[in-house]
Design a protein around this motif. Structure first.
Motif, PDB file in Angstrom:
ATOM      1  N   GLY A 331       0.842  -1.189   0.000  1.00  0.00           N
ATOM      2  CA  GLY A 331       0.000   0.000   0.000  1.00  0.00           C
ATOM      3  C   GLY A 331       0.876   1.237   0.000  1.00  0.00           C
ATOM      4  O   GLY A 331       1.873   1.298  -0.715  1.00  0.00           O
ATOM      5  N   ASP A 332       0.501   2.201   0.809  1.00  0.00           N
ATOM      6  CA  ASP A 332       1.236   3.457   0.874  1.00  0.00           C
ATOM      7  C   ASP A 332       1.268   3.871   2.342  1.00  0.00           C
ATOM      8  O   ASP A 332       0.214   4.001   2.959  1.00  0.00           O
ATOM      9  CB  ASP A 332       0.501   4.507   0.037  1.00  0.00           C
ATOM     10  N   ASP A 333       2.482   4.054   2.888  1.00  0.00           N
ATOM     11  CA  ASP A 333       2.521   4.380   4.319  1.00  0.00           C
ATOM     12  C   ASP A 333       2.641   5.878   4.569  1.00  0.00           C
ATOM     13  O   ASP A 333       2.900   6.315   5.682  1.00  0.00           O
ATOM     14  CB  ASP A 333       3.603   3.580   5.059  1.00  0.00           C
ATOM     15  N   GLY A 334       2.430   6.681   3.498  1.00  0.00           N
ATOM     16  CA  GLY A 334       2.424   8.136   3.654  1.00  0.00           C
ATOM     17  C   GLY A 334       0.997   8.654   3.604  1.00  0.00           C
ATOM     18  O   GLY A 334       0.164   8.319   4.441  1.00  0.00           O
ATOM     19  N   THR A 366       3.550   0.692  10.238  1.00  0.00           N
ATOM     20  CA  THR A 366       4.369   0.808   9.022  1.00  0.00           C
ATOM     21  C   THR A 366       5.807   0.323   9.235  1.00  0.00           C
ATOM     22  O   THR A 366       6.228   0.094  10.372  1.00  0.00           O
ATOM     23  CB  THR A 366       4.461   2.286   8.591  1.00  0.00           C
ATOM     24  N   ASN A 367       6.546   0.244   8.150  1.00  0.00           N
ATOM     25  CA  ASN A 367       7.986  -0.014   8.221  1.00  0.00           C
ATOM     26  C   ASN A 367       8.679   1.109   8.992  1.00  0.00           C
ATOM     27  O   ASN A 367       8.111   2.181   9.209  1.00  0.00           O
ATOM     28  CB  ASN A 367       8.593  -0.095   6.822  1.00  0.00           C
ATOM     29  N   THR A 368       9.930   0.872   9.343  1.00  0.00           N
ATOM     30  CA  THR A 368      10.641   1.839  10.174  1.00  0.00           C
ATOM     31  C   THR A 368      11.984   2.223   9.550  1.00  0.00           C
ATOM     32  O   THR A 368      12.240   1.908   8.387  1.00  0.00           O
ATOM     33  CB  THR A 368      10.800   1.253  11.593  1.00  0.00           C
ATOM     34  N   THR A 369      12.825   2.925  10.296  1.00  0.00           N
ATOM     35  CA  THR A 369      14.100   3.415   9.765  1.00  0.00           C
ATOM     36  C   THR A 369      15.285   2.727  10.453  1.00  0.00           C
ATOM     37  O   THR A 369      15.194   2.343  11.621  1.00  0.00           O
ATOM     38  CB  THR A 369      14.230   4.931  10.009  1.00  0.00           C
TER      39      THR A 369
END
Ligand code: TEU
Length: 550
Positions: A331-334, A366-369
């Motif tokens: 999808g889109d995490d923004g 969401t994914n992370t950094t």
């Protein structure tokens, strides 16, 4: 008549205990922490909890390296805590399935300790090979990178490990090994569990003689020669007399092969976790991220839906503790995090099969950094970073970090975001892995307070699925298979019909739905939807999903 089973109608919620809720402030989630959240699970409306490994373990692979199958790792609590969890879940009509990891043990398991000492009772519990300490016995590769063999100084021999060197493979040819495992499974069944998720269960049989292979040797251990026999025997000796669900995790299995495990006359599993759709956005390996190939996704899902339609059963998942976050990936995490998370949920809950929701998906985590390599926790990601820097990468930040941020398993393992207090309400201590920065916005408290949230949308889907057989049992048929952006399909059960339309992109495509009735009822959508246009051409907004009934 429908071939009803409770596990077909259930929604499974996967708990990764290390990252769910910490009750004692050591920074590591634990079983009492899960007990504190059973009302949460009840409110969400799930039917089954699948608990990732909580057994005694040195934690080289977060518990998939088990040192004692019949005890709880102290970081997670005690057997009494576990009993309490089971009781509290059952009081709320939620069942519990446990992770069964029997392709390998930890090297700290007593069996391996004795085996490496050459104890005659245990010497054949694992795969040992003598020879030159400089040259592994064959060319098989570990799933975590590098050779699948390590040299043991004590026994002065090589041992096989398809995963980490601290995860030696059990020798399933040895009937004593199989019996020990059956006994252990029966011990857990006697404790009242409702089934098992069976880790990499199609790797347990290896070609006799362990010959060299192509491509890391997979053809000699994926779906090996006796795998059906071993699983069939295991089913007969353990779960066969219990009303439980069994979920085999299987690498390298396609739908046709799956029938041997889950269809009538197969070896008796309820369903399996396959990896085919996990490849629709990757190239030569899991680290090589590409744009989502929606046509390929349709082909794979369609194939599984058809092949197991009347015989066998599907498990439907878009993420778990081994995969990046579904919303970031598909999808889109923004900007469209909410819309796309709801679209993916719509997709997941309207296919034929049992949905597996991974913790945090219900709030669109969401994914992370990983700007600092110190943030990496997962052994697979660590190996990847090290090997990349040794082999081809010039610079961590430029070459490795972006790949980890897309694909590392750690993305799924950051702590559950409960609220906007420090550490997202996960712990009073220092969390074992960093909390995703977006916790002040993305958290359970905020999601429950907002009627339009992803969380409430999941609730709605769960209600729909519970109240309408067609969601669970309806036949599946793809509509407009070649449409590059929209995934549409029909479900039918007697004269009931659902039409599902999912836009997998930010683009705003049109799709003509010739068979949609003018008065079809909109059952659920992630947008406000006007009536059905006369020409049946639907204009879809970014990540829009609609389910009609007619
Ligand atoms: O995963 C099996 C498996 O094939 C994955 O390791 C996969 O190769 C990898 O995650 C892709 O990134 C199971 C467990 O789910 C996983 O957590 C364990 O690490 C693994 O088995 C070994 O027990």
């Amino acid at each position: 008549p429908l071939d009803r089973e409770w596990w077909k109608e259930a929604v499974v919620y996967q708990i990764y205990p290390r990252s769910f809720n910490d009750s004692d402030g050591d920074g590591i989630g634990d079983i009492p922490g899960i007990v504190e959240k059973v009302d949460y699970l009840d409110a969400l409306g799930v039917d089954v909890v699948w608990l990732n490994p909580v057994y005694e373990s040195p934690m080289a692979d977060n518990g998939y390296d088990i040192a004692d199958y019949q005890s709880i790792h102290p970081e997670f609590g005690t057997m009494d805590d576990w009993e309490t969890l089971l009781e509290e879940l059952n009081n709320r009509d939620i069942r519990l399935i446990m992770d069964l990891v029997v392709n390998h043990t930890s090297d700290e398991h007593e069996w391996f300790q004795r085996s490496r000492q050459g104890d005659p009772e245990y010497e054949d519990y694992y795969y040992w090979r003598e020879g030159d300490p400089e040259e592994p016995p064959n060319n098989w590769e570990s799933f975590f990178g590098g050779p699948a063999w390590s040299w043991d100084d004590e026994r002065e021999a090589w041992y096989l490990h398809l995963f980490d060197e601290k995860q030696p493979d059990l020798n399933w040819r040895n009937p004593d090994v199989r019996e020990e495992i059956h006994d252990m499974m029966n011990w857990w069944l006697d404790h009242g569990i409702d089934g098992f998720r069976m880790d990499v269960i199609n790797l347990i049989s290896k070609t006799e003689g362990l010959p060299d292979g192509e491509h890391g040797g997979g053809e000699h251990f994926i779906g090996g020669p006796q795998v059906l026999e071993y699983i069939g025997e295991m089913v007969d000796e353990t779960v066969a007399d219990h009303d439980v669900m069994t979920v085999g995790e299987m690498v390298g299995v396609d739908a046709e092969r799956a029938r041997e495990y889950v269809a009538e006359g197969g070896c008796g599993l309820s369903m399996l976790i396959h990896f085919e759709h996990m490849g629709v956005d990757t190239g030569h390996d899991k680290w090589d991220l590409q744009e989502l190939d929606l046509l390929e996704l349709k082909r794979i899902i369609g194939e599984w839906q058809h092949t197991l339609a009347d015989d066998g059963w599907n498990c439907i998942y878009l993420g778990n503790h081994d995969q990046p976050r579904g919303v970031s990936r598909f999808g889109d995490d923004g900007e469209y995090r909410e819309e796309s998370a709801k679209m993916l949920a719509t997709f997941q809950f309207t296919l034929q099969g049992t949905p597996f929701v991974f913790q945090g998906e219900e709030i669109g985590m969401t994914n992370t950094t990983f700007e600092d390599p110190e943030k990496i926790r997962d052994v697979e990601a660590q190996n990847f970073a090290e090997m990349s820097l040794a082999d081809w990468a010039d610079d961590y930040a430029e070459d490795v970090q972006p790949i980890l941020e897309d694909m590392s398993r750690d993305n799924a393992r950051t702590p559950m975001q409960w609220d906007d207090t420090e550490h997202a309400g996960f712990t009073d201590g220092e969390p074992w892995i960093h909390v995703n920065e977006n916790y002040d916005e993305v958290n359970v408290a905020a999601a429950r307070a907002d009627e339009d949230s992803i969380w409430h949308y999941y609730r709605e889907l769960m209600d729909l699925r519970e109240e309408n057989d067609i969601f669970v049992y309806g036949d599946y048929e793809t509509i407009d298979r070649e449409h590059p952006e929209v995934y549409a399909y029909r479900r039918t059960l007697a004269d009931d019909e659902l039409i599902v339309v999912c836009n997998f992109f930010e683009r705003e495509p049109q799709i003509e739905m010739a068979d949609l009735d003018a008065d079809a009822e909109l059952v659920v959508s992630n947008y406000d939807v006007d009536g059905i246009p006369e020409d049946r051409v639907l204009d879809l907004r970014p990540y829009e999903a609609r389910v009609y009934r007619q």
